[in-house]
Design a protein around this motif. Structure first.
Motif, PDB file in Angstrom:
ATOM      1  N   SER A   1       0.829  -1.208   0.000  1.00  0.00           N
ATOM      2  CA  SER A   1       0.000   0.000   0.000  1.00  0.00           C
ATOM      3  C   SER A   1       0.864   1.258   0.000  1.00  0.00           C
ATOM      4  CB  SER A   1      -0.963   0.004   1.193  1.00  0.00           C
ATOM      5  OG  SER A   1      -0.271  -0.107   2.420  1.00  0.00           O
TER       6      SER A   1
ATOM      7  N   VAL B   1       0.101   4.943  -1.838  1.00  0.00           N
ATOM      8  CA  VAL B   1       0.319   6.278  -1.264  1.00  0.00           C
ATOM      9  C   VAL B   1       1.149   7.116  -2.234  1.00  0.00           C
ATOM     10  CG1 VAL B   1       1.470   7.559   0.592  1.00  0.00           C
ATOM     11  CG2 VAL B   1       0.119   5.525   1.135  1.00  0.00           C
TER      12      VAL B   1
ATOM     13  N   TYR C   1       3.395   9.084   4.205  1.00  0.00           N
ATOM     14  CA  TYR C   1       2.590  10.207   3.709  1.00  0.00           C
ATOM     15  C   TYR C   1       3.468  11.445   3.586  1.00  0.00           C
ATOM     16  CZ  TYR C   1      -0.762   7.192   6.229  1.00  0.00           C
ATOM     17  OH  TYR C   1      -1.461   6.132   6.746  1.00  0.00           O
TER      18      TYR C   1
ATOM     19  N   TRP D   1      -4.737  12.736   5.079  1.00  0.00           N
ATOM     20  CA  TRP D   1      -4.389  11.344   5.396  1.00  0.00           C
ATOM     21  C   TRP D   1      -4.887  10.974   6.789  1.00  0.00           C
ATOM     22  CZ3 TRP D   1      -2.343   8.849   1.302  1.00  0.00           C
ATOM     23  CH2 TRP D   1      -1.710   9.614   0.319  1.00  0.00           C
TER      24      TRP D   1
ATOM     25  N   CYS E   1      -4.811   7.621   9.255  1.00  0.00           N
ATOM     26  CA  CYS E   1      -4.301   6.266   9.469  1.00  0.00           C
ATOM     27  C   CYS E   1      -5.099   5.649  10.619  1.00  0.00           C
ATOM     28  CB  CYS E   1      -2.811   6.325   9.818  1.00  0.00           C
ATOM     29  SG  CYS E   1      -1.999   4.715   9.893  1.00  0.00           S
TER      30      CYS E   1
ATOM     31  N   ASP F   1      -6.097   5.073   5.612  1.00  0.00           N
ATOM     32  CA  ASP F   1      -5.146   3.968   5.536  1.00  0.00           C
ATOM     33  C   ASP F   1      -5.532   2.941   6.592  1.00  0.00           C
ATOM     34  OD1 ASP F   1      -3.011   2.228   5.535  1.00  0.00           O
ATOM     35  OD2 ASP F   1      -1.484   3.793   5.466  1.00  0.00           O
TER      36      ASP F   1
ATOM     37  N   LEU G   1      -7.198   2.593   1.781  1.00  0.00           N
ATOM     38  CA  LEU G   1      -5.947   1.883   1.496  1.00  0.00           C
ATOM     39  C   LEU G   1      -5.841   0.662   2.408  1.00  0.00           C
ATOM     40  CD1 LEU G   1      -3.517   4.954   1.467  1.00  0.00           C
ATOM     41  CD2 LEU G   1      -4.823   4.007  -0.447  1.00  0.00           C
TER      42      LEU G   1
ATOM     43  N   GLY H   1      -5.681   0.167  -3.179  1.00  0.00           N
ATOM     44  CA  GLY H   1      -6.553   1.264  -2.832  1.00  0.00           C
ATOM     45  C   GLY H   1      -7.908   1.030  -3.443  1.00  0.00           C
TER      46      GLY H   1
END
Length: 367
Positions: free
Chosen positions: A90, A94, A118, A157, A159, A190, A218, A235
């Motif tokens: 992944s 990104v 990121y 982003w 996570c 993510d 993701l 993704g």
């Protein structure tokens, strides 16, 4: 020859010490690596058989479109095949989104500390990086992240579960955030560790994409599926987004061995279920250890736990455990200088680490 100025500020990724190097350096016969959040139980046995069978065809290029795994995964997720973008892990997905949408005239918003790729890929594209500190509970501060968005913001982003804290964004908070974010700003969730999550309010982001076409999800086969060395992630997004990003994808970017392994892994979700259950059992052992010794930790929904040793530096605890034959991750490199991040291992591995840490706390020394 002069490189881009922003490249000169970057450092190459530094992986942890290899097991054999640690054995040689410290004179150890057994070393356990619990630093990279790999699945200690590996992949399903059938996946190993599929990999061995595929070795007869390694001289042949893989399917660049990844049609078979694409169709298999689309059925598994309940999405259209054209909504999926495969990457060499992944991490590459990104990279592809950064390469497509970021430039020196744009900015991107992310938490800190979080998964470093990121930031790394945003720097390469010359974008302005707006980092918002996690709150005191180790969670994303979504209010402050929203305030950081402006007309030049291209990607936010998230996570979740976050690496390195293991904390996650509940559905109600994510939906409230998505309701506020402009529709032309990509929100990338993510979810590398989503297969380990058992929180009842963890959002179904694939379903949310129906309402929020700017939401990108993701995921990876590296963690719970146990395919880290084969490097295959993906993704999921609205097909219009995928069509824009796909041209930057390198040809044949996922190997035929990785594709076959992923296809087979999806046929053995019972094995995945077992790994999740064993991971939760191990997590409970670490939580009980922390409670017993008055150590704080971040409640993790991943396969790792970040423990705060308060009076000791992460590097000290890391070195101590290294001498005991356990490779973990020092919080000094993660933005948590008094912490150590430990991958949840097998029952035997977990008990070994806990015994070593107990001796450390009782002796009050790292010598």
């Amino acid at each position: 020859m002069k490189a881009k100025e922003q490249i000169l500020t970057l450092k190459a990724y530094q992986p942890g010490k290899p097991i054999e190097e640690v054995k040689k350096e410290l004179g150890l016969t057994s070393v356990i690596k619990l630093a990279s959040n790999e699945n200690p139980f590996g992949c399903a046995p059938a996946v190993k058989e599929a990999v061995m069978d595929e070795l007869d065809r390694v001289s042949i290029y893989p399917d660049g479109y990844a049609a078979e795994i694409r169709e298999k995964l689309s059925r598994h997720l309940g999405v259209q095949a054209r909504q999926i973008l495969f990457g060499n892990g992944s991490d590459e997905v990104v990279q592809m989104f950064c390469r497509t949408y970021l430039s020196p005239s744009t900015n991107t918003v992310m938490a800190t500390p979080t998964f470093p790729q990121y930031r790394h890929n945003s720097v390469i594209e010359g974008a302005e990086i707006r980092e918002i500190p996690l709150n005191g509970n180790g969670d994303h501060d979504l209010d402050e992240m929203y305030k950081a968005i402006d007309k030049d913001t291209k990607i936010v982003w998230l996570c979740t579960p976050n690496n390195p804290t293991g904390t996650y964004i509940p559905k109600d908070k994510l939906v409230s955030f998505l309701d506020c974010v402009p529709s032309d700003v990509i929100v990338a969730c993510d979810e590398a560790y989503c297969e380990y999550v058992d929180a009842p309010d963890y959002p179904d982001t694939i379903e949310l994409q129906r309402e929020y076409p700017n939401l990108v999800v993701l995921r990876t086969f590296s963690k719970a599926f146990g395919l880290a060395s084969l490097r295959i992630g993906y993704g999921v997004a609205h097909e219009d987004l995928i069509q824009v990003v796909d041209p930057v994808r390198e040809p044949f970017n996922t190997s035929r061995v990785a594709q076959r392994a992923a296809i087979t892994a999806l046929d053995h979700l019972d094995y995945l279920k077992m790994c999740k259950a064993r991971n939760r059992e191990g997590m409970v052992l670490y939580e009980q250890f922390c409670d017993q010794h008055g150590l704080s930790y971040y409640p993790s929904q991943g396969n790792f736990i970040l423990i705060d040793f308060k009076t000791k530096q992460g590097d000290e605890v890391f070195q101590y455990l290294l001498r005991q034959g356990y490779i973990v991750r020092s919080g000094n490199a993660l933005g948590f200088p008094t912490c150590v991040r430990i991958t949840v291992g097998s029952e035997e591995q977990n008990k070994g680490v806990i015994d070593s840490l107990t001796n450390l706390l009782v002796s009050k020394t790292v010598e």
